[in-house]
Scaffold this active site. Structure first.
Site, mmCIF file in Angstrom:
data_model
loop_
_atom_site.group_PDB
_atom_site.id
_atom_site.type_symbol
_atom_site.label_atom_id
_atom_site.label_comp_id
_atom_site.label_asym_id
_atom_site.label_seq_id
_atom_site.Cartn_x
_atom_site.Cartn_y
_atom_site.Cartn_z
ATOM 1 N N GLN A 160 -4.673 8.381 8.823
ATOM 2 C CA GLN A 160 -5.285 8.141 7.775
ATOM 3 C C GLN A 160 -6.527 9.406 7.796
ATOM 4 O O GLN A 160 -7.144 9.947 6.882
ATOM 5 C CB GLN A 160 -5.911 7.039 7.227
ATOM 6 C CG GLN A 160 -6.441 6.673 5.859
ATOM 7 C CD GLN A 160 -5.241 7.051 4.748
ATOM 8 O OE1 GLN A 160 -5.482 7.778 3.793
ATOM 9 N NE2 GLN A 160 -4.433 6.230 4.792
ATOM 10 N N CYS A 201 2.524 -0.728 1.599
ATOM 11 C CA CYS A 201 3.648 -1.678 2.187
ATOM 12 C C CYS A 201 3.425 -2.990 1.701
ATOM 13 O O CYS A 201 4.250 -3.936 1.894
ATOM 14 C CB CYS A 201 3.958 -1.493 3.580
ATOM 15 S SG CYS A 201 3.209 -0.190 4.611
HETATM 16 C C1 LIG Z 1 0.312 6.260 6.490
HETATM 17 C C2 LIG Z 1 -0.357 5.645 7.582
HETATM 18 C C3 LIG Z 1 0.619 5.455 8.955
HETATM 19 C C4 LIG Z 1 2.102 5.418 8.803
HETATM 20 O O1 LIG Z 1 2.394 6.743 8.521
HETATM 21 P P1 LIG Z 1 3.843 7.134 8.120
HETATM 22 O O2 LIG Z 1 4.019 8.817 8.362
HETATM 23 O O3 LIG Z 1 3.851 6.858 6.732
HETATM 24 O O4 LIG Z 1 4.831 6.501 8.973
HETATM 25 C C5 LIG Z 1 0.088 4.828 9.905
HETATM 26 N N1 LIG Z 1 -1.205 4.683 10.126
HETATM 27 C C6 LIG Z 1 -2.030 4.664 9.007
HETATM 28 C C7 LIG Z 1 -3.505 4.473 9.229
HETATM 29 C C8 LIG Z 1 -1.502 5.254 7.862
HETATM 30 O O5 LIG Z 1 -2.336 5.340 6.897
#
Ligand SMILES: *Cc1c(COP(=O)(O)O)cnc(C)c1O
Length: 386
Positions: free
Chosen positions: A183, A329
């Site tokens: 993020q 999710c």
């Molecule tokens: C979106 C996110 C993930 C997961 O990433 P994906 O590419 O969707 O698997 C993991 N950690 C954080 C902090 C996220 O925001």
């Protein structure tokens, strides 16, 4: 029909047209398998290695410290599983230190390592703003610690952690430190020498790259076993034919993000200030969740007392506004999120969470339109929920 307004850039971002253009030749023209010996393979391999160099330059590391993966979640899995297993094999260390506010890609992985692989997990408690302090890590770290994992910035409440300070604590104890920067990377510096981390996860779709491609930075010398075995791709750490166009897209998206960081912050920050200020002013029994200032510049997260957050999301969606109530999710879950509970927000407030995340496509007019509509929808959700 009204044109819906997207205010959920923390869930995912659209692909930058420049990134899409960079990817296109690698679907047909240059389609070879990077592992093949012939010239088709060599061209594909050159594209992957050039992307690796671009990523390494953006992170200030060596190209052979970058492992391309299929997503941020896979990077988190490889970091935790790979290092926990390698460290235990080498030293017997059996404890995983991670925080109560991690993304499920980290927290569920730590739980799986505990439930099925015999590790112990100790959960680091955040303060009321969601910050994990270096002191908390110092108090918990010990000779038995196999890995420490603390996220760089929180996806649900936007709070930024003092990652460099936590890394310094881990270094003193010679314990590898992983940070989930999936993020954070869209807006925060990602120089791994400055951050001092051993492992860092990234995912392209949070910074205007394609979905389905990620990377893990692995500092040279960090113990790591592969979790996906097979061919020797990615230095033997991640088997499987590389997704050449997506890796090219990942590199271009990251390069642009680092290059344009200041302009991007300058675009979203005033909109964020306006959003947070106006929501707190115009809606009764509203509060900001996460840190008031040490937060991602595009991230606004709120809690509304005695209101059903999922009901509000539906009302907003019908009215043409796409937001989230915390982690994407977790929608449909009637309990307050783990993050809300971990930062001490009561059920009365925690069920009424709302995340509004801004991006490069967000305009002042969109923010004003949302701010005009939100108060009546919160009121409606409160009435309907009674
Ligand atoms: C979106 C996110 C993930 C997961 O990433 P994906 O590419 O969707 O698997 C993991 N950690 C954080 C902090 C996220 O925001």
């Amino acid at each position: 029909m009204i044109d819906p307004i997207y205010l959920d850039y923390a869930a995912t971002t659209p692909v930058d047209p420049r990134v899409q253009t960079a990817m296109l030749p690698y679907f047909n023209e240059t389609f070879g398998n990077p592992s093949s010996v012939h010239c088709f393979g060599q061209k594909a391999e050159a594209a992957v290695e050039s992307a690796r160099e671009t990523v390494a330059a953006a992170l200030n590391c060596q190209p052979d410290e970058i492992v391309f993966t299929s997503c941020g979640s896979e990077s988190d899995n490889l970091a935790l599983r790979g290092t926990a297993l390698a460290r235990r094999e080498k030293t017997g260390a059996n404890l995983i230190l991670t925080s109560r506010v991690e993304h499920h890609a980290v927290s569920k992985t730590a739980e799986a390592l505990a439930n099925h692989f015999g590790f112990k997990v100790e959960w680091l408690e955040p303060d009321a703003s969601g910050v994990i302090s270096p002191e908390t890590v110092e108090a918990a770290i010990c000779r038995d610690t196999a890995i420490v994992s603390v996220m760089y910035a929180n996806n649900e409440i936007g709070t930024i952690n003092p990652v460099a300070e936590i890394a310094a604590v881990c270094r003193v104890h010679s314990v590898p430190f992983h940070t989930d920067a999936v993020q954070a990377a869209a807006y925060l510096p990602v120089d791994v020498r400055v951050l001092g981390v051993e492992l860092m996860s990234l995912g392209a779709h949070k910074f205007y790259g394609p979905k389905g491609v990620g990377a893990l930075y692995v500092r040279k010398g960090t113990p790591l076993l592969p979790i996906q075995t097979g061919g020797g791709q990615e230095f033997g750490l991640r088997a499987g034919t590389q997704n050449v166009p997506y890796i090219v897209g990942f590199a271009e998206a990251l390069r642009l993000t680092v290059e344009e960081r200041n302009e991007r912050i300058a675009h979203v920050k005033p909109l964020q200030d306006h959003m947070i200020g106006t929501v707190l002013e115009s809606i009764p029994d509203a509060r900001l969740t996460g840190h008031p200032t040490t937060r991602l510049p595009n991230h606004c997260s709120f809690a509304f007392k005695r209101m059903d957050g999922n009901l509000l999301l539906t009302l907003l969606d019908v009215a043409g506004y796409a937001c989230s109530s915390g982690s994407a999710c977790k929608t449909g879950n009637p309990e307050p999120s783990e993050v809300m509970t971990a930062i001490g927000i009561s059920r009365e407030w925690g069920l009424g969470s709302l995340r509004v995340s801004l991006g490069l496509g967000t305009t002042p007019a969109q923010v004003d339109s949302f701010l005009k509509k939100l108060p009546e929808l919160v009121e409606k959700a409160r009435k309907l929920g009674k």
